[in-house]
Design a protein around this motif. Structure first.
Motif, PDB file in Angstrom:
ATOM      1  N   LYS A 143       0.835  -1.204   0.000  1.00 46.60           N
ATOM      2  CA  LYS A 143       0.000   0.000   0.000  1.00 46.60           C
ATOM      3  C   LYS A 143       0.869   1.254   0.000  1.00 46.60           C
ATOM      4  CE  LYS A 143      -4.109  -1.917   2.264  1.00 46.60           C
ATOM      5  NZ  LYS A 143      -5.003  -1.850   3.439  1.00 46.60           N
ATOM      6  N   ALA A 144       2.012   1.197   0.686  1.00 48.97           N
ATOM      7  CA  ALA A 144       2.933   2.339   0.691  1.00 48.97           C
ATOM      8  C   ALA A 144       3.451   2.608  -0.720  1.00 48.97           C
ATOM      9  CB  ALA A 144       4.097   2.069   1.641  1.00 48.97           C
ATOM     10  N   LEU A 145       3.758   1.539  -1.441  1.00 50.19           N
ATOM     11  CA  LEU A 145       4.227   1.693  -2.821  1.00 50.19           C
ATOM     12  C   LEU A 145       3.135   2.286  -3.704  1.00 50.19           C
ATOM     13  CD1 LEU A 145       6.345   1.262  -5.002  1.00 50.19           C
ATOM     14  CD2 LEU A 145       5.561  -1.118  -5.206  1.00 50.19           C
ATOM     15  N   GLU A 146       1.911   1.794  -3.567  1.00 54.49           N
ATOM     16  CA  GLU A 146       0.793   2.343  -4.350  1.00 54.49           C
ATOM     17  C   GLU A 146       0.609   3.831  -4.038  1.00 54.49           C
ATOM     18  OE1 GLU A 146      -2.524  -0.132  -3.281  1.00 54.49           O
ATOM     19  OE2 GLU A 146      -2.375  -1.265  -5.154  1.00 54.49           O
ATOM     20  N   MET A 147       0.694   4.185  -2.759  1.00 53.07           N
ATOM     21  CA  MET A 147       0.519   5.575  -2.350  1.00 53.07           C
ATOM     22  C   MET A 147       1.644   6.453  -2.903  1.00 53.07           C
ATOM     23  SD  MET A 147      -1.649   7.364  -0.457  1.00 53.07           S
ATOM     24  CE  MET A 147      -2.399   6.185   0.667  1.00 53.07           C
ATOM     25  N   ALA A 148       2.876   5.936  -2.918  1.00 56.51           N
ATOM     26  CA  ALA A 148       4.007   6.695  -3.455  1.00 56.51           C
ATOM     27  C   ALA A 148       3.835   6.949  -4.946  1.00 56.51           C
ATOM     28  CB  ALA A 148       5.312   5.954  -3.179  1.00 56.51           C
ATOM     29  N   ASP A 149       3.369   5.947  -5.673  1.00 54.81           N
ATOM     30  CA  ASP A 149       3.128   6.128  -7.115  1.00 54.81           C
ATOM     31  C   ASP A 149       2.056   7.185  -7.369  1.00 54.81           C
ATOM     32  OD1 ASP A 149       5.006   4.385  -8.226  1.00 54.81           O
ATOM     33  OD2 ASP A 149       3.716   2.641  -7.937  1.00 54.81           O
ATOM     34  N   ARG A 150       1.020   7.178  -6.560  1.00 54.11           N
ATOM     35  CA  ARG A 150      -0.033   8.198  -6.696  1.00 54.11           C
ATOM     36  C   ARG A 150       0.532   9.583  -6.393  1.00 54.11           C
ATOM     37  NH1 ARG A 150      -4.911   6.865  -3.015  1.00 54.11           N
ATOM     38  NH2 ARG A 150      -5.627   8.834  -3.936  1.00 54.11           N
ATOM     39  N   ALA A 151       1.361   9.666  -5.360  1.00 54.66           N
ATOM     40  CA  ALA A 151       1.940  10.958  -4.967  1.00 54.66           C
ATOM     41  C   ALA A 151       2.813  11.528  -6.074  1.00 54.66           C
ATOM     42  CB  ALA A 151       2.755  10.790  -3.685  1.00 54.66           C
ATOM     43  N   LEU A 152       3.576  10.668  -6.757  1.00 54.25           N
ATOM     44  CA  LEU A 152       4.480  11.145  -7.807  1.00 54.25           C
ATOM     45  C   LEU A 152       3.733  11.699  -9.011  1.00 54.25           C
ATOM     46  CD1 LEU A 152       7.198   8.367  -7.545  1.00 54.25           C
ATOM     47  CD2 LEU A 152       7.506  10.807  -7.055  1.00 54.25           C
ATOM     48  N   LYS A 153       2.474  11.328  -9.189  1.00 56.45           N
ATOM     49  CA  LYS A 153       1.674  11.906 -10.272  1.00 56.45           C
ATOM     50  C   LYS A 153       1.386  13.385 -10.002  1.00 56.45           C
ATOM     51  CE  LYS A 153      -0.592   7.564 -11.547  1.00 56.45           C
ATOM     52  NZ  LYS A 153      -1.878   6.810 -11.588  1.00 56.45           N
ATOM     53  N   HIS A 154       1.275  13.722  -8.727  1.00 60.44           N
ATOM     54  CA  HIS A 154       1.005  15.117  -8.347  1.00 60.44           C
ATOM     55  C   HIS A 154       2.294  15.873  -8.028  1.00 60.44           C
ATOM     56  CE1 HIS A 154      -3.343  14.407  -8.068  1.00 60.44           C
ATOM     57  NE2 HIS A 154      -3.038  13.255  -7.501  1.00 60.44           N
ATOM     58  N   LEU A 155       3.332  15.149  -7.557  1.00 59.75           N
ATOM     59  CA  LEU A 155       4.608  15.761  -7.189  1.00 59.75           C
ATOM     60  C   LEU A 155       5.731  15.026  -7.920  1.00 59.75           C
ATOM     61  CD1 LEU A 155       3.937  15.954  -3.344  1.00 59.75           C
ATOM     62  CD2 LEU A 155       3.805  17.866  -4.949  1.00 59.75           C
ATOM     63  N   PRO A 156       5.795  15.152  -9.245  1.00 63.20           N
ATOM     64  CA  PRO A 156       6.786  14.385 -10.016  1.00 63.20           C
ATOM     65  C   PRO A 156       8.218  14.712  -9.619  1.00 63.20           C
ATOM     66  CG  PRO A 156       5.746  16.082 -11.368  1.00 63.20           C
ATOM     67  CD  PRO A 156       4.983  16.037 -10.084  1.00 63.20           C
ATOM     68  N   ASN A 157       9.037  13.659  -9.545  1.00 64.77           N
ATOM     69  CA  ASN A 157      10.471  13.791  -9.259  1.00 64.77           C
ATOM     70  C   ASN A 157      10.772  14.354  -7.876  1.00 64.77           C
ATOM     71  OD1 ASN A 157      11.091  12.887 -11.917  1.00 64.77           O
ATOM     72  ND2 ASN A 157      10.695  14.958 -12.676  1.00 64.77           N
ATOM     73  N   ASN A 158       9.809  14.276  -6.954  1.00 67.57           N
ATOM     74  CA  ASN A 158      10.072  14.723  -5.584  1.00 67.57           C
ATOM     75  C   ASN A 158      11.018  13.719  -4.912  1.00 67.57           C
ATOM     76  OD1 ASN A 158       9.466  14.637  -2.534  1.00 67.57           O
ATOM     77  ND2 ASN A 158       8.543  16.568  -3.166  1.00 67.57           N
ATOM     78  N   ASP A 159      12.178  14.215  -4.470  1.00 63.35           N
ATOM     79  CA  ASP A 159      13.212  13.328  -3.944  1.00 63.35           C
ATOM     80  C   ASP A 159      12.743  12.511  -2.745  1.00 63.35           C
ATOM     81  OD1 ASP A 159      14.829  14.313  -5.867  1.00 63.35           O
ATOM     82  OD2 ASP A 159      16.060  15.562  -4.551  1.00 63.35           O
ATOM     83  N   LYS A 160      12.012  13.138  -1.855  1.00 62.63           N
ATOM     84  CA  LYS A 160      11.595  12.439  -0.635  1.00 62.63           C
ATOM     85  C   LYS A 160      10.542  11.375  -0.930  1.00 62.63           C
ATOM     86  CE  LYS A 160      12.866  16.080   2.608  1.00 62.63           C
ATOM     87  NZ  LYS A 160      12.423  16.991   3.700  1.00 62.63           N
ATOM     88  N   ILE A 161       9.655  11.669  -1.889  1.00 62.51           N
ATOM     89  CA  ILE A 161       8.665  10.665  -2.285  1.00 62.51           C
ATOM     90  C   ILE A 161       9.352   9.511  -3.007  1.00 62.51           C
ATOM     91  CG2 ILE A 161       6.602  10.208  -3.650  1.00 62.51           C
ATOM     92  CD1 ILE A 161       6.037  11.903  -1.217  1.00 62.51           C
ATOM     93  N   LEU A 162      10.347   9.822  -3.846  1.00 62.63           N
ATOM     94  CA  LEU A 162      11.101   8.770  -4.532  1.00 62.63           C
ATOM     95  C   LEU A 162      11.821   7.878  -3.523  1.00 62.63           C
ATOM     96  CD1 LEU A 162      12.606  10.748  -7.550  1.00 62.63           C
ATOM     97  CD2 LEU A 162      11.006   8.819  -7.690  1.00 62.63           C
ATOM     98  N   PHE A 163      12.360   8.497  -2.483  1.00 65.86           N
ATOM     99  CA  PHE A 163      13.038   7.699  -1.444  1.00 65.86           C
ATOM    100  C   PHE A 163      12.055   6.755  -0.770  1.00 65.86           C
ATOM    101  CE2 PHE A 163      13.846   7.165   3.084  1.00 65.86           C
ATOM    102  CZ  PHE A 163      15.046   6.463   3.043  1.00 65.86           C
TER     103      PHE A 163
END
Length: 385
Positions: free
Chosen positions: A105-125
């Protein structure tokens, strides 16, 4: 009309200032451990303004800290609807899934977040961390690449990369050395261990040689540890060791079963058998709890003998920093554990095993940036009674 507008503006401004003060009070309560009171204040703020992002984010975080992960998810779901570009919301929502042991679920949430905040370093981490927990190691390394390209000194990313590379390795050589220094009576006690660890699909296997120099005697023990995977959230521990030195049991073996539980809890039950001139069986079990970067555990030992059953208990607290190799710990114990302390018996192992004591241990461990080297310090106070 002008006066009414000015009054309206003044009331609105005053209301905003009151809301800010109220939020700060709720925040202070939350960080001082008074989370229920904080939640009550935050719910009142949200009744006045359901779209208060700060208040709802803090409310969701307090639910997560309390282990109420479903309630936290509900709040994050609402937040994402009307604040989809707020980094703090996504970060807290992803961490909530980690706390609840839900890396998928954390991975799914991170993928969703990157759609709104592309290339965000902390979300990528965080995405890479989720991939690593799911053992998608190659994908995790690829996710970390742009993070380290932008910030080659990012300690969290470097530590995660080193951990992933270790996990990809099938074989490890382990070398350990310890020295106990006493202010009175005893000379320094030296402990050394050299081992080879092999990772398999069924779990890890470690073969090691333990050596120690204590009481002007040098001894060697040969030991094998196994951590077989049983099912998701459950694994075992198997141990067998032999020695012809009085510093170690002639034969020792043991087994333990570990299980992850809801609310970030874990538990275990096991047995250890130590054979000196006589055989001693020790039953043990533990209950642990992860809360954020803190880990608390209680472990008990029961040792039946001719005079009844010896009991001992140990409470451990650890405050982790960037990873599992960097932490400060405190251990408080009552009773004696032959599982941990293997003294020279000289035929008196029954007396030693049933020796009662109080113990306080402080420890601090840290690693190099690449986690290849690790160091630690322990201060032990052992009081016999």
């Amino acid at each position: 009309m002008i006066v009414l507008n000015l009054n309206s503006f003044a009331q609105q401004k005053g209301g905003e200032e009151n809301q800010k003060r109220t939020f700060e009070e709720a925040r202070e309560l939350a960080f001082n451990g008074k989370r229920q009171q904080s939640q009550e204040v935050l719910q009142l703020l949200l009744e006045e303004n359901p779209y208060d992002v700060q208040a709802r984010t803090l409310l969701a975080k307090t639910y997560s800290w309390d282990g109420k992960y479903d309630l936290a998810r509900d709040e994050f779901k609402e937040l994402i609807k009307y604040a989809p570009r707020e980094f703090e919301v996504w970060e807290a929502a992803i961490k909530n899934e980690f706390y609840s042991n839900s890396p998928f679920k954390a991975l799914e949430m991170a993928d969703r977040a990157l759609k709104h905040l592309p290339n965000n370093d902390k979300i990528l981490f965080l995405k890479a961390k989720a991939e690593a927990e799911l053992k998608n190691n190659k994908e995790a390394l690829a996710t970390l690449e742009p993070v380290l390209e932008k910030d080659p000194d990012n300690e969290e990313a470097l530590a995660l990369k080193a951990s992933i590379l270790r996990d990809l390795r099938k074989n490890d050589i382990i070398v350990r050395s310890y020295v106990d220094i006493y202010s009175k009576v005893f000379d320094p006690m030296q402990y050394y261990s050299v081992g080879w660890r092999r990772k398999t699909k069924l779990g890890s296997i470690t073969a090691k040689v333990n050596m120690s120099h204590r009481f002007q005697t040098t001894g060697t023990q040969y030991e094998v540890d196994m951590y077989p995977k049983i099912t998701k959230g459950m694994y075992g521990y198997l141990n067998f060791g032999v020695s012809n030195s009085s510093l170690y049991p002639d034969v020792r073996y043991g087994a333990e079963l570990y299980k992850s539980l809801p609310l970030s809890l874990d538990a275990s039950l096991g047995v250890r058998v130590l054979k000196y001139n006589t055989t001693t069986t020790v039953y043990t079990g533990s209950l642990g709890w992860y809360t954020g970067n803190d880990y608390l555990q209680f472990r008990a030992y029961l040792t039946p003998n001719d005079r009844g059953t010896s009991k001992s208990g140990f409470f451990t607290y650890r405050k982790y920093r960037k990873n599992a190799y960097n932490y400060f710990g405190v251990e408080i114990g009552m009773g004696f554990s032959p599982e941990i302390y293997q003294f020279q018996s000289q035929g008196n192992e029954e007396t030693i095993i049933n020796l009662k004591s109080q113990k306080l241990r402080l420890e601090y461990y840290f690693s190099s940036k690449n986690n290849k080297n690790r160091w630690g310090f322990k201060q032990v106070l052992l009081i016999k009674k």
